[in-house]
Design a protein around this motif. Sequence first.
Motif, PDB file in Angstrom:
ATOM      1  N   LEU A  89       0.620  -0.861   0.451  1.00  0.00           N
ATOM      2  CA  LEU A  89       0.225   0.362   0.340  1.00  0.00           C
ATOM      3  C   LEU A  89       0.739   1.274  -0.270  1.00  0.00           C
ATOM      4  CD1 LEU A  89      -2.748  -1.186   2.236  1.00  0.00           C
ATOM      5  CD2 LEU A  89      -2.981  -0.880  -0.161  1.00  0.00           C
TER       6      LEU A  89
ATOM      7  N   ASP B 119      -6.060   3.313   4.402  1.00  0.00           N
ATOM      8  CA  ASP B 119      -5.951   1.866   3.667  1.00  0.00           C
ATOM      9  C   ASP B 119      -5.287   1.275   4.045  1.00  0.00           C
ATOM     10  OD1 ASP B 119      -7.171   3.066   1.897  1.00  0.00           O
ATOM     11  OD2 ASP B 119      -5.477   2.711   0.672  1.00  0.00           O
TER      12      ASP B 119
ATOM     13  N   GLU C 283      -7.635  -2.269   4.979  1.00  0.00           N
ATOM     14  CA  GLU C 283      -7.330  -3.615   4.815  1.00  0.00           C
ATOM     15  C   GLU C 283      -6.972  -4.972   5.255  1.00  0.00           C
ATOM     16  OE1 GLU C 283      -4.630  -3.861   1.394  1.00  0.00           O
ATOM     17  OE2 GLU C 283      -3.894  -6.010   1.902  1.00  0.00           O
TER      18      GLU C 283
ATOM     19  N   PRO D 231      -9.855  -2.180  -3.986  1.00  0.00           N
ATOM     20  CA  PRO D 231      -9.387  -1.269  -3.840  1.00  0.00           C
ATOM     21  C   PRO D 231     -10.320  -0.105  -4.084  1.00  0.00           C
ATOM     22  CG  PRO D 231      -8.429  -2.139  -5.842  1.00  0.00           C
ATOM     23  CD  PRO D 231      -8.390  -3.230  -5.250  1.00  0.00           C
TER      24      PRO D 231
ATOM     25  N   ARG E 155     -12.392  -0.050  -0.306  1.00  0.00           N
ATOM     26  CA  ARG E 155     -11.352   0.603   0.063  1.00  0.00           C
ATOM     27  C   ARG E 155     -11.605   2.675   0.246  1.00  0.00           C
ATOM     28  NH1 ARG E 155      -6.839  -2.370  -0.608  1.00  0.00           N
ATOM     29  NH2 ARG E 155      -6.008  -1.237  -1.559  1.00  0.00           N
ATOM     30  N   HIS E 156     -11.471   2.761  -1.425  1.00  0.00           N
ATOM     31  CA  HIS E 156     -11.607   4.026  -1.068  1.00  0.00           C
ATOM     32  C   HIS E 156     -12.817   4.455  -0.989  1.00  0.00           C
ATOM     33  CE1 HIS E 156     -11.009   8.266  -3.295  1.00  0.00           C
ATOM     34  NE2 HIS E 156     -12.519   8.015  -4.108  1.00  0.00           N
TER      35      HIS E 156
END
Length: 429
Positions: free
Chosen positions: A101, A127, A131, A139, A142-143
């Motif tokens: 990351l 991040d 995770e 991703p 996560r965003h």
Amino acid sequence: MLRYLRDPMGVMPKLAAKHGDPFTIPGKEPLVCTGDPEGIKAIYSADPMSLEPFNVDLAFILGPESLILIGGPEHRRKRKLMMPPFLGARMRAYGEAMRRLTRQHLADWEAGRMVSASATAQRISLDVILEAVFGVHDPQGRHELGQALLELVEGFSPLIAFIPALRRELGGIGPYASFRRRQRAVHARLDALVAQARREEPRDDILSLLVAARYEDGEPMTDDDIRAQLLLLVVAGHETTAISIAWALYALHRPENAEVLERLREELDTLGPEPEVDVLAKATYLDAVCNETLRRFPLAPAPAPRRLLAPLELMGYSLPAGVGVGAAIGVAHLREETYPEPLRFRPERFLERKFSPFELLPFGGGARRCLGAAMAAYEMRVVVGTIVGDLRLRLASLRPDPGKVRAANVGPAHGVKLVIEGRRTPGTS
Ligand code: HEM
């Protein structure tokens, strides 16, 4: 308070020098602070049942189940359940993700660009939590969750924490209504993640481990409980780690610390181009650099004070129940007797001697010591080691950074702006 806001790092040592140690910050609830190892030992060794959190009312933000808000046997019970996923031995499982990351966030760090170490470290640490703690690997997911969490945390108005009367939705207008909208959106996402973790096979992340955990009586954590702890882990874990990473990069790139940077690069180069992440996280000089950063730039001069529920003997004073006590990290870490030339950034001091938990206490101590200490320490080493090993950087401004109060923490005032000089080839400066 005004002096603290103006000079967050300097105010506590000045108070200790003027009034002696321990000293009392007067107020409706007086707070006795000490940076003396003997006084800190008395606080951290006191019976945990005789101390309670000394907080503003944060239950409506974090949830009443939040570990940081509860005390007594309930705190001990919950902490025992939550501790295993945070033990040092588990960190290896998250190390590869931390490095991957970090590199993703460095991908567009091209020569000539100016970047903010604080902003990048914030995105990396968020991040990592999403995770390693929440188990969100995609991703885009996560965003989206990261954005929703940041909107909740950053859009929060301190007024509603201090003035309970403002906590009304008033037909959808005003700061509380806006806070509640964001909170509902975050809760919905977290509840979906908890439900998914309950459905799926056990995974490596902390959410999955919490879902599987059982109290001594065999009871699992409820959904509300898990959601409250996830929120706490973001609030307690994301900005704190990012600030410490940013301070490390700031200190390493100050011209007066050029020899420290050089020595760190030499150590990183001896590890080879792609060392095992656990080897990187345990590199001796990198470890000393991170400890020196946490010593020299503590997150708060006296974090997490406690209220006494029973009298306490502190350095010859008999403190009655009801008084607040605080371990003043900002004093302890700058004591000339413990750390000669305390304002100098000198990692070598950690190679020369060991410091007791009452002399070096960036993560607090006693029964409420930071739950994420092993994770934060590991992440700091992996992120700082990767950035310094991969890139040549310089500070955009040589103006000393006095630090600035940001919510519960003190972080760099100007975001630690760095100019990227280029990629490094091991063996070169
Ligand atoms: C460099 C980064 C960090 C620093 C310097 C730090 C420091 C602290 C300090 C000083 C406390 C208060 C301890 C006390 O009351 O004596 C604390 C509590 C806590 N921290 Fe951290 N922290 C960091 C990162 C993290 C991370 C990454 C997590 C989790 C992902 C985390 C989770 C917590 C929790 C849950 C508590 C409350 C513990 C309890 O009340 O039992 N922290 N931290």
